[in-house]
Write an enzyme that holds these catalytic residues in place. Structure first.
Site, PDB file in Angstrom:
ATOM      1  CB  ALA A  65      -0.877  -0.016   1.242  1.00  0.00           C
ATOM      2  N   GLY A 108       0.615  -4.964   0.956  1.00  0.00           N
ATOM      3  CA  GLY A 108      -0.587  -5.023   0.112  1.00  0.00           C
ATOM      4  C   GLY A 108      -0.307  -5.668  -1.242  1.00  0.00           C
ATOM      5  CD  GLU A 111      -2.154  -7.549   2.984  1.00  0.00           C
ATOM      6  OE1 GLU A 111      -1.810  -6.398   2.652  1.00  0.00           O
ATOM      7  OE2 GLU A 111      -2.712  -7.806   4.055  1.00  0.00           O
ATOM      8  CD  GLU A 131       1.660  -5.507   5.682  1.00  0.00           C
ATOM      9  OE1 GLU A 131       2.475  -6.403   5.972  1.00  0.00           O
ATOM     10  OE2 GLU A 131       0.873  -5.589   4.727  1.00  0.00           O
TER      11      GLU A 131
END
Ligand code: HXC
Length: 257
Positions: A65, A108, A111, A131
């Protein structure tokens, strides 16, 4: 239609979606998320497309992200705005979606690859959930999908230490379906998608739906769900064609491709 962060191309019955934010290693900001949702919506309703491939660059599938976009977010905005819930639309895409991963697939990015139906990785791929190093935890399914894919030991290791695993380790652990040479990555993923797109689409969609159910319910319920779907496919012309073609030693010509 052209997009700011995504390139879209059609190869036969396959849509090739390329994340294209090279300056940020394809970090997933809200523009990427919104554009990917738009692209998938368009592909979903395009009967000429049977499957899709999602890829990034040689250096990065996606480095996570967008940290610069997230940095100033506060709890109220994140919670009331249901931050990142838009990615659920990717998970509910009904056509097969293959992730072709080269380079970094972190946070992300890892993911997003796991939201896809399966991952074909280049030898250079690196997967991780870093993260924890940023003071947060995965938020797009990393603690859940990674654990289901590789088991508790490795999922804990990756989520708690933030370390990366290479393609070889990811394949041995069950995260990656196949490893290919970097220069063959997109070609191989498109060929797999083209093969899928050539099969009877009701069967393809049901296979995807049934495998996904395995992650959501008990074995007994999953088996019952699979059996009902299996029964229903005997109502299709393509089942008659597929089995007749086998017996007649010819290639099946599916009507619902
Ligand atoms: C924003 C990013 C970024 C990210 C890289 N960049 N990752 N920008 N968000 N996730 C930017 C860098 O700031 C830099 O921009 C440019 O991309 C190139 O990156 P470098 O760090 O210079 O490249 P390199 O030295 O090769 O290192 C590659 C890397 C590193 C190891 C992948 O960039 C990195 O650690 N990135 C962050 C990985 C990460 O922590 N991901 C998880 C994010 S949190 P400038 O402008 O400086 O040139 C997350 C939560 C998900 O994903 C759950 C909720 C959505």
């Amino acid at each position: 239609m052209s997009y700011e962060t995504i390139l879209l191309e059609t190869r036969g019955r396959v849509a090739l979606i390329t994340l294209n934010r090279p300056q940020a290693l394809n970090a997933l900001n809200s523009t990427v998320m919104n554009e990917l949702r738009q692209v998938l919506t368009a592909i979903q309703s395009d009967d000429a497309i049977g499957a899709a491939v999602l890829t990034g660059s040689e250096k990065a599938f996606a480095a996570g992200a967008d940290i610069k976009e997230m940095q100033s977010l506060n709890f109220i905005d994140a919670y009331l705005g249901d931050f990142i819930s838009g990615w659920d639309d990717v998970a509910s895409f009904r056509k097969p979606l293959i992730a072709a991963v080269s380079g970094f697939a972190l946070g992300g990015g890892c993911e997003l690859a796991m939201i896809c139906d399966f991952i074909i990785a280049s030898k250079t791929a690196k997967f991780g959930q870093p993260e924890i190093t940023l003071g947060v935890i995965p938020g797009m399914g990393g603690t859940q999908r990674l654990t289901r894919a590789v088991g508790k030991a490795k999922a804990m290791d990756l989520c708690l230490t933030g370390r990366m695993m290479d393609a070889q380790e990811a394949e041995s652990a069950g995260l990656v379906a196949r490893i290919v040479e970097p220069e063959r990555l997109v070609e191989e993923a498109v060929a797999a998608a083209e093969k899928i797109a050539g099969f009877s689409q009701p069967a393809v969609r049901m296979a995807k739906e049934a495998v996904n159910r395995a992650f959501e319910q008990t074995l007994g319920e999953g088996l019952r769900f699979e059996r009902r779907l299996f029964h229903s496919l005997f109502a299709t012309e393509d089942q008659k064609e597929g089995m007749a073609a086998f017996i007649e030693k010819r290639r099946a010509d599916f009507k619902n491709r």
